[in-house]
Design an enzyme around this catalytic site. Sequence first.
Site, PDB file in Angstrom:
ATOM      1  N   TYR A 216       0.845  -1.210   0.000  1.00 40.12           N
ATOM      2  CA  TYR A 216       0.000   0.000   0.000  1.00 40.12           C
ATOM      3  C   TYR A 216       0.879   1.259   0.000  1.00 40.12           C
ATOM      4  O   TYR A 216       0.624   2.216  -0.739  1.00 40.12           O
ATOM      5  CB  TYR A 216      -0.933  -0.023   1.223  1.00 40.12           C
ATOM      6  CG  TYR A 216      -1.424   1.343   1.643  1.00 40.12           C
ATOM      7  CD1 TYR A 216      -2.286   2.081   0.829  1.00 40.12           C
ATOM      8  CD2 TYR A 216      -1.010   1.913   2.851  1.00 40.12           C
ATOM      9  CE1 TYR A 216      -2.716   3.346   1.211  1.00 40.12           C
ATOM     10  CE2 TYR A 216      -1.443   3.174   3.237  1.00 40.12           C
ATOM     11  CZ  TYR A 216      -2.290   3.882   2.417  1.00 40.12           C
ATOM     12  OH  TYR A 216      -2.708   5.137   2.785  1.00 40.12           O
TER      13      TYR A 216
ATOM     14  N   HIS B 247       1.218  12.842  -6.943  1.00 35.29           N
ATOM     15  CA  HIS B 247       0.795  11.915  -5.890  1.00 35.29           C
ATOM     16  C   HIS B 247       1.758  10.714  -5.801  1.00 35.29           C
ATOM     17  O   HIS B 247       1.348   9.593  -5.528  1.00 35.29           O
ATOM     18  CB  HIS B 247      -0.636  11.433  -6.189  1.00 35.29           C
ATOM     19  CG  HIS B 247      -1.500  11.301  -4.968  1.00 35.29           C
ATOM     20  ND1 HIS B 247      -2.390  12.264  -4.570  1.00 35.29           N
ATOM     21  CD2 HIS B 247      -1.640  10.290  -4.057  1.00 35.29           C
ATOM     22  CE1 HIS B 247      -3.034  11.856  -3.481  1.00 35.29           C
ATOM     23  NE2 HIS B 247      -2.592  10.670  -3.144  1.00 35.29           N
TER      24      HIS B 247
END
Length: 374
Positions: A26, A271
């Site tokens: 993640y 991002h």
Amino acid sequence: MAIPIYTIEDARARAKRRVPKMLFDYIDGAAGREQLAHENISAFQKIKLQPRALVNVENRKLNKTFLNKAWDLPFGIAPMGLCDLAWPGADEMLASAAVNFNMPLALSTMGSSTIEDTYARAGKNAWFQLYVSGSEESAFELVDRALAAGYETLIFTVDVPHVAPRVRDLRNGFKAPLKIGPKQFLDFALHPQWSIRSLLQGVPALVNVTDNTPGKGEFKRDSGRGGVDWDFLQRLRTHWPHNLVIKGVMSVDDAVKMKQYGADAIYVSNHGGRQLESAPASITVLPLIRAAVGNDFPLLIDSGFRDGESIIKALALGADFVMLGRPFSYAIGAYGQQGLNTTVQLLADQISAAMAQIGVVEVESISDQVLFSN
Ligand SMILES: Cc1cc2nc3c(=O)[nH]c(=O)nc-3n(C[C@H](O)[C@H](O)[C@H](O)COP(=O)(O)O)c2cc1C
């Protein structure tokens, strides 16, 4: 004990062993085939610094004034959702480093600590990052909580109208709030240090946005965030009286318009390659945005910074301030607070060493003069 982190890759390699695979993925993962995440890092190799000689560089200064505060370093901690997934207690570690090194810490809407607790830990070093999902009313509730707590910088993230499919998360069945089925159970069982501590301290949760009020529902990580537009920005600008930073800007036209809408700073970012795989590296876009918004408009940047020389390159290409995300999570996953402190110091030392080579005494004075051009 000296912590053996000499490059960010050292921290990453150890975090990969210590953190459950689903959670490491993640943190480490990105959109699509993850090519942009690599490109963000490799793009710096094409930019060269100009070595200089016979400058007295004995007293080098890394401090920088930015958004009406004097910082000791020209970089800070980017907002990340559920930081405590890297290691139990990560949020406290980040706040402690932010205070001790006098650098900014951005708390995400999806953070694992509350807006109020983070401010209590980090004070004026804390910035709050806003995601808008669901009703505008709930977004303004978050903004009002940040205002009441004492925050003076709000980062409005605009590059997640939809959470991009991240292949590793899909394969691992990663969900926030965490769902632990039989597949994940084995992963956690193989990482007992992380798992036992997390059980004792409480499994990280989206504490700012979980709302059990009937009818209001929960803000889930993958719920839609596509409803916000320029009109919302206008209302947010009217509502928020302090520094308003817009994060996730990769378009020159958007940057110019945001400045017209009253943004106090623009935060160039893709991002960390986690949203649109075919976007350019953020360092590639930075000089174009700098040229369009003028010399004096405050600019931040993140995505792919893994050493001090990259930070200098961004300052030379027009950034006022640099933020880093994954490197700090790797450091915490690898060695906790000591790993984090070592990593911040490593980046500072790398900046200082490179400044000596390029004949620069003050970070504040870095300009495109330090870039090599033939
Ligand atoms: C695990 C993780 C969670 C993130 N969560 C958020 C978030 O909640 N809000 C946000 O604006 N950006 C978020 N980001 C993006 C970071 O703020 C930043 O743009 C990115 O990490 C920079 O790239 P780097 O990791 O290569 O330094 C997240 C990034 C990571 C790695």
